[in-house]
Design a protein around this motif. Structure first.
Motif, PDB file in Angstrom:
ATOM      1  N   THR A   1      -1.045  -0.259   8.232  1.00 49.36           N
ATOM      2  CA  THR A   1      -0.268  -1.492   8.335  1.00 49.36           C
ATOM      3  C   THR A   1       0.962  -1.320   9.209  1.00 49.36           C
ATOM      4  O   THR A   1       1.372  -2.263   9.898  1.00 49.36           O
TER       5      THR A   1
ATOM      6  N   CYS B   1      -1.586  -2.652  -9.685  1.00 49.45           N
ATOM      7  CA  CYS B   1      -1.841  -1.475  -8.841  1.00 49.45           C
ATOM      8  C   CYS B   1      -0.831  -0.384  -9.162  1.00 49.45           C
ATOM      9  O   CYS B   1      -1.183   0.635  -9.740  1.00 49.45           O
TER      10      CYS B   1
ATOM     11  N   SER C   1       0.805  -1.219   0.000  1.00 50.66           N
ATOM     12  CA  SER C   1       0.000   0.000   0.000  1.00 50.66           C
ATOM     13  C   SER C   1       0.841   1.274   0.000  1.00 50.66           C
ATOM     14  O   SER C   1       0.563   2.211  -0.765  1.00 50.66           O
ATOM     15  N   SER C   2       1.874   1.335   0.821  1.00 46.28           N
ATOM     16  CA  SER C   2       2.675   2.560   0.886  1.00 46.28           C
ATOM     17  C   SER C   2       3.456   2.780  -0.398  1.00 46.28           C
ATOM     18  O   SER C   2       3.567   3.910  -0.888  1.00 46.28           O
TER      19      SER C   2
ATOM     20  N   ARG D   1      -6.218  -4.151   7.950  1.00 53.06           N
ATOM     21  CA  ARG D   1      -6.059  -5.516   7.433  1.00 53.06           C
ATOM     22  C   ARG D   1      -6.081  -6.473   8.633  1.00 53.06           C
ATOM     23  O   ARG D   1      -5.070  -6.615   9.323  1.00 53.06           O
TER      24      ARG D   1
ATOM     25  N   ASP E   1      -6.651   1.851   6.389  1.00 56.24           N
ATOM     26  CA  ASP E   1      -6.193   0.625   5.729  1.00 56.24           C
ATOM     27  C   ASP E   1      -6.105  -0.561   6.691  1.00 56.24           C
ATOM     28  O   ASP E   1      -5.065  -1.178   6.855  1.00 56.24           O
TER      29      ASP E   1
ATOM     30  N   ASP F   1      -5.358   3.153  -2.538  1.00 57.70           N
ATOM     31  CA  ASP F   1      -4.030   3.740  -2.694  1.00 57.70           C
ATOM     32  C   ASP F   1      -4.042   4.823  -3.767  1.00 57.70           C
ATOM     33  O   ASP F   1      -3.427   5.884  -3.607  1.00 57.70           O
TER      34      ASP F   1
ATOM     35  N   ASN G   1       2.556   1.744  -3.347  1.00 56.39           N
ATOM     36  CA  ASN G   1       1.571   2.156  -4.356  1.00 56.39           C
ATOM     37  C   ASN G   1       1.252   3.640  -4.243  1.00 56.39           C
ATOM     38  O   ASN G   1       1.115   4.344  -5.257  1.00 56.39           O
TER      39      ASN G   1
ATOM     40  N   THR H   1      -9.012  -4.141  -6.523  1.00 57.76           N
ATOM     41  CA  THR H   1      -7.860  -3.744  -5.709  1.00 57.76           C
ATOM     42  C   THR H   1      -7.186  -2.480  -6.238  1.00 57.76           C
ATOM     43  O   THR H   1      -7.238  -2.174  -7.422  1.00 57.76           O
TER      44      THR H   1
ATOM     45  N   ASP I   1      -3.903   6.881   6.170  1.00 59.67           N
ATOM     46  CA  ASP I   1      -4.887   6.018   5.518  1.00 59.67           C
ATOM     47  C   ASP I   1      -5.099   4.823   6.446  1.00 59.67           C
ATOM     48  O   ASP I   1      -4.185   4.031   6.661  1.00 59.67           O
TER      49      ASP I   1
ATOM     50  N   THR J   1       0.106   4.337   6.106  1.00 58.00           N
ATOM     51  CA  THR J   1      -1.099   3.522   6.178  1.00 58.00           C
ATOM     52  C   THR J   1      -1.088   2.757   7.489  1.00 58.00           C
ATOM     53  O   THR J   1      -0.052   2.621   8.145  1.00 58.00           O
TER      54      THR J   1
END
Length: 326
Positions: A144, A303, A44-45, A176, A174, A267, A47, A263, A172, A142
């Motif tokens: 995570t 992505c 994610s980061s 999970r 995010d 991001d 992206n 997906t 963000d 994010t």
């Protein structure tokens, strides 16, 4: 609360994971039927950093990767997208890079993510202390990064250093679940992080999770805007988003497209939104541009490689009939 005008400097430090994504090829193929895969940068980061650079911004990533072929793949990909990785540390031993297998299909979509012994969770206080935060326009992360130690303590230390340097903090959520030891730990940690941030972006489920109940999520977002945050974006999928500031609240729709996959939208939204703020767009316009970026990404394979540049975004906006009713 930090001065958001600093974002105009368009130079961002981004905390969090970078990994490898594998997509069954050709598009539409199920993972269990695949005989070949398309590889690209993921996480994610990473992206988000790609999205920012595609819009003409600069991005420096702070994380750890595995000291192996997959880690080197990630570093090569960061070079490809023009992302500064001088704060990315290769770590040996048994840690491994994040790996995701994600299908380019909407119906019965499957994503399988490998996060055991994740290298990015090894990010340390020393790693984040090596950054000269005064040189940047904002810190972006994010959720995570908060899921495990030592990454959690390192991220909060980075928050302290960035705030001391006057940087806006962009978060963000995010969430999970598979990365966390318990839902309670995640909720408490996310609430602590959100209370420190100037811009917070999450979906209705994530805000509801932080609030202790889905029906309480919107009020949680409003409370953050009333108390500590300058901008809170409460995303609702196909229903669009509610953007809340200390002085206003407005709704926006989405840009309908024929999606290939689900997906990458979040991001892309964040990267497009922050890039638009950096370019001087009003908040509403920035939200809509972020929404357009999200729509573009779900209509493409991958992505990171699906992130639109400025020209592609303008072409999309000029040719699209416009956002759905909010």
């Amino acid at each position: 609360m930090a001065d958001l005008n600093r974002i105009n400097g368009n130079n961002f430090v981004v905390l969090g994971r970078a990994g490898m994504d594998l997509y069954p090829d050709p598009p539409g193929t199920r993972t269990e039927d695949a005989t070949r895969f398309y590889s690209c940068l993921g996480g994610s980061s990473a992206n988000i950093a790609v999205a920012l650079t595609r819009h003409g911004g600069r991005a420096s990533l702070v994380t750890r990767v595995s000291d192996d072929a997959v880690g080197r793949f990630v570093l090569n990909q960061l070079d490809h997208y023009g992302i500064d990785h001088r704060f990315v540390t290769a770590t040996g031993g048994e840690v491994r890079n994040s790996l995701a297998l994600a299908e380019t299909r909407i119906e019965d979509h499957q994503s399988v993510i490998y996060r055991n012994g994740a290298a990015d969770f090894e990010m340390s206080v020393d790693d984040v202390s090596a950054v000269d935060y005064k040189a940047f326009s904002a810190l972006i992360t994010t959720g995570t990064v908060f899921a495990a130690e030592p990454s959690r303590s390192a991220a909060f230390h980075a928050f302290d250093l960035a705030r001391a340097a006057g940087l806006p903090l962009v978060f963000d959520v995010d969430y999970r679940p598979y990365s966390w030891a318990s839902a309670q730990e995640a909720s408490e940690t996310y609430s602590r992080a959100a209370a420190l941030c100037d811009i917070i972006i999450g979906n209705d489920v994530e805000f509801g999770f932080m609030a202790g109940g889905y029906d309480l999520g919107l009020e949680k977002a409003r409370d953050l805007a009333r108390s500590t945050a300058a901008i809170v974006v409460y995303k609702m999928g196909e229903l669009g988003a509610i953007t809340i500031t200390p002085d206003s609240e407005f709704r926006t729709g989405i840009y309908p497209v024929e999606a290939l996959k689900p997906t990458g939208a979040g991001d892309s939204f964040l990267g497009g939104f922050i890039a638009a703020l950096a370019a001087g767009h009003a908040i509403r316009d920035a939200v809509l541009r972020g929404s357009a970026c999200a729509s573009i990404v779900v209509s493409r394979v991958g992505c990171a490689p699906a992130m639109p540049d400025k020209s592609e975004l303008e072409t999309f906006l000029a040719g699209h009939p416009g956002p759905s009713a909010s």
